[in-house]
Design a protein around this motif. Structure first.
Motif, PDB file in Angstrom:
ATOM      1  N   UNK A   1       0.834  -1.195   0.000  1.00 38.35           N
ATOM      2  CA  UNK A   1       0.000   0.000   0.000  1.00 38.35           C
ATOM      3  C   UNK A   1       0.876   1.255   0.000  1.00 38.35           C
ATOM      4  N   UNK A   2       0.531   2.212  -0.860  1.00 41.91           N
ATOM      5  CA  UNK A   2       1.125   3.547  -0.848  1.00 41.91           C
ATOM      6  C   UNK A   2      -0.005   4.553  -0.629  1.00 41.91           C
ATOM      7  N   UNK A   3       0.205   5.498   0.290  1.00 38.54           N
ATOM      8  CA  UNK A   3      -0.755   6.572   0.546  1.00 38.54           C
ATOM      9  C   UNK A   3      -0.030   7.909   0.480  1.00 38.54           C
ATOM     10  N   UNK A   4      -0.673   8.921  -0.144  1.00 34.47           N
ATOM     11  CA  UNK A   4      -0.105  10.276  -0.187  1.00 34.47           C
ATOM     12  C   UNK A   4      -1.211  11.298   0.010  1.00 34.47           C
ATOM     13  N   UNK A   5      -1.006  12.205   0.965  1.00 31.38           N
ATOM     14  CA  UNK A   5      -1.914  13.340   1.105  1.00 31.38           C
ATOM     15  C   UNK A   5      -1.596  14.341   0.010  1.00 31.38           C
ATOM     16  N   UNK A   6      -2.623  14.876  -0.648  1.00 26.03           N
ATOM     17  CA  UNK A   6      -2.379  15.744  -1.802  1.00 26.03           C
ATOM     18  C   UNK A   6      -2.713  17.207  -1.559  1.00 26.03           C
ATOM     19  N   UNK A   7      -3.454  17.517  -0.492  1.00 27.45           N
ATOM     20  CA  UNK A   7      -3.820  18.910  -0.240  1.00 27.45           C
ATOM     21  C   UNK A   7      -2.934  19.578   0.799  1.00 27.45           C
ATOM     22  N   UNK A   8      -1.915  18.863   1.280  1.00 28.29           N
ATOM     23  CA  UNK A   8      -0.984  19.407   2.265  1.00 28.29           C
ATOM     24  C   UNK A   8       0.272  18.544   2.245  1.00 28.29           C
ATOM     25  N   UNK A   9       1.311  19.017   2.899  1.00 35.13           N
ATOM     26  CA  UNK A   9       2.563  18.261   2.930  1.00 35.13           C
ATOM     27  C   UNK A   9       2.407  16.983   3.750  1.00 35.13           C
ATOM     28  N   UNK A  10       2.884  15.884   3.217  1.00 34.22           N
ATOM     29  CA  UNK A  10       2.908  14.597   3.912  1.00 34.22           C
ATOM     30  C   UNK A  10       3.705  13.640   3.047  1.00 34.22           C
TER      31      UNK A  10
ATOM     32  N   UNK B   1     -10.877  15.841   6.926  1.00 32.29           N
ATOM     33  CA  UNK B   1     -11.039  16.630   5.711  1.00 32.29           C
ATOM     34  C   UNK B   1      -9.870  16.576   4.753  1.00 32.29           C
ATOM     35  N   UNK B   2      -8.797  15.856   5.107  1.00 32.16           N
ATOM     36  CA  UNK B   2      -7.630  15.752   4.231  1.00 32.16           C
ATOM     37  C   UNK B   2      -7.922  14.928   2.987  1.00 32.16           C
ATOM     38  N   UNK B   3      -7.273  15.270   1.883  1.00 28.70           N
ATOM     39  CA  UNK B   3      -7.455  14.555   0.616  1.00 28.70           C
ATOM     40  C   UNK B   3      -6.280  13.604   0.396  1.00 28.70           C
ATOM     41  N   UNK B   4      -6.576  12.339   0.113  1.00 29.82           N
ATOM     42  CA  UNK B   4      -5.544  11.310   0.002  1.00 29.82           C
ATOM     43  C   UNK B   4      -5.735  10.487  -1.276  1.00 29.82           C
ATOM     44  N   UNK B   5      -4.622  10.145  -1.900  1.00 28.72           N
ATOM     45  CA  UNK B   5      -4.629   9.160  -2.974  1.00 28.72           C
ATOM     46  C   UNK B   5      -3.921   7.909  -2.460  1.00 28.72           C
ATOM     47  N   UNK B   6      -4.272   6.758  -3.052  1.00 34.15           N
ATOM     48  CA  UNK B   6      -3.583   5.541  -2.636  1.00 34.15           C
ATOM     49  C   UNK B   6      -3.472   4.577  -3.795  1.00 34.15           C
TER      50      UNK B   6
END
Length: 272
Positions: A200-209, A263-268
C-alpha cells in the motif's frame, strides 16, 4: 538475487532497516538505475539485469536485509520509455485501458522531478514522487488531459528536445490492484478495495505529507505496530500503528495527518 516467480519488468530496491535510497530499475533500461527519492539522472549499474523469467539482479554484495518490490507488465502495470520532442507529444502504451496513475521522469538530467498523474485529482494537480509537498496545482505538463486507453499526453518538462524519459503506468484491476482516493475523517476509516492488499502507498495531496509505504512482508497486520517507509525519503523504516489490511481492503486507525486528517485529501495505490 530476488526471486519473483514471474518475469520482472520493474523493480524497486533498498534496505528498509537502515538509511538507504530507493533505486528503480527496469527490463527496458537494463544495467541502469534511477533514484526515486531524489532528482538525479539515471546511473549505470552493471548488476541491474533482467535476464531471468523468475527474478532479477546478479550482485553478490548484498546482505539478507535488502528487499525488492517487483512488477511485471500486464493488465495492471506498464512501463514506457520515450524521447521528448521539445513540444507537445503523445506517448503510446500497452495497458489496454486508461491509466489511473503514472510516475514520469526524465532520465538524462539531474534536477528533474518525478511527476505523478492520478485520475482522482486530475491532470492539472501534480504531486512529486521525490518530495512530501502537496500536489502542485494549475499544471499543464500532462497537457491538462487525462490519458486514454492507448496513449498519454506530455509537454514542457516532460518532453524536452532530445531528452529521454521513463514512465510507469498503473491501473485498477478487480481482485489485483486498486488506484483510488479517500477523504480523511480523524476517526477509524475503512477503505474497500475488493481484495486483501499486501502492498500500500498513501499520499496526502492537499498538504505536505510523505509517501507512506506499507507491506505485509516487513510487517503490516492487526497484531502489531506497522513498519512503514517513506517513498520520498531515505529514512529507515519506523514502527507505528497505522491500521491493518482486511480481506476486502484496509483500515486506517490513526488520526495522523499523513493518512487520516479530518477533511484531508488522500490518494492511494494498493496491490494484492
Amino acid at each position: 538475487n530476488f526471486d519473483s516467480g514471474f518475469p520482472v519488468d520493474m523493480s524497486l530496491i533498498r534496505n528498509p532497516s537502515t538509511t538507504a535510497s530507493w533505486w528503480l530499475g527496469s527490463r527496458q533500461t537494463q544495467k541502469k538505475e534511477i533514484r526515486v527519492n531524489g532528482t538525479d539522472a539515471q546511473i549505470d549499474w552493471q548488476y541491474g539485469v533482467y535476464d531471468s523469467n523468475e527474478g532479477w539482479q546478479n550482485y553478490s554484495g548484498h546482505g539478507s536485509s535488502e528487499q525488492s518490490w517487483m512488477w511485471k507488465r500486464g493488465q495492471s502495470f506498464d512501463l514506457v520509455t520515450y524521447n521528448g520532442t521539445g513540444g507537445a507529444k503523445h506517448v503510446g502504451h500497452s495497458l489496454g485501458a486508461e491509466p489511473d496513475m503514472m510516475w514520469v521522469k526524465e532520465r538524462d538530467s539531474a534536477g528533474t522531478e518525478w511527476k505523478v498523474y492520478h485520475r482522482d485529482i486530475g491532470p492539472t494537480n501534480v504531486p512529486r514522487l521525490n518530495n512530501d509537498l502537496a500536489a502542485e496545482t494549475s499544471q499543464t505538463i500532462f497537457q491538462s488531459t487525462d490519458p486514454t486507453s492507448t496513449r498519454f499526453f506530455v509537454q514542457s518538462s516532460l518532453s524536452g528536445a532530445g531528452a529521454s524519459y521513463i514512465a510507469m503506468l498503473f491501473k485498477s484491476v478487480s481482485g489485483i490492484s486498486k488506484v483510488s482516493s479517500y477523504t480523511g475523517t480523524a476517526n477509524t476509516l475503512t477503505i474497500t478495495t475488493g481484495f486483501q492488499p499486501r502492498f500500500l502507498i498513501i499520499k496526502r495531496t492537499d498538504d505536505s505529507a510523505y509517501w507512506l509505504v506499507l507491506d505485509t512482508l516487513r510487517g503490516w497486520s492487526q497484531s502489531s505496530n506497522d513498519e512503514y517507509l517513506k517513498l520520498n525519503s531515505s529514512d529507515a523504516q519506523i514502527s507505528y500503528w497505522w491500521g491493518h489490511p482486511t480481506s476486502t481492503g484496509f483500515v486506517i486507525d490513526t488520526t495522523v495527518g499523513g493518512a487520516n486528517a479530518s477533511g484531508g485529501s488522500y490518494i492511494y495505490y494498493a496491490h494484492a
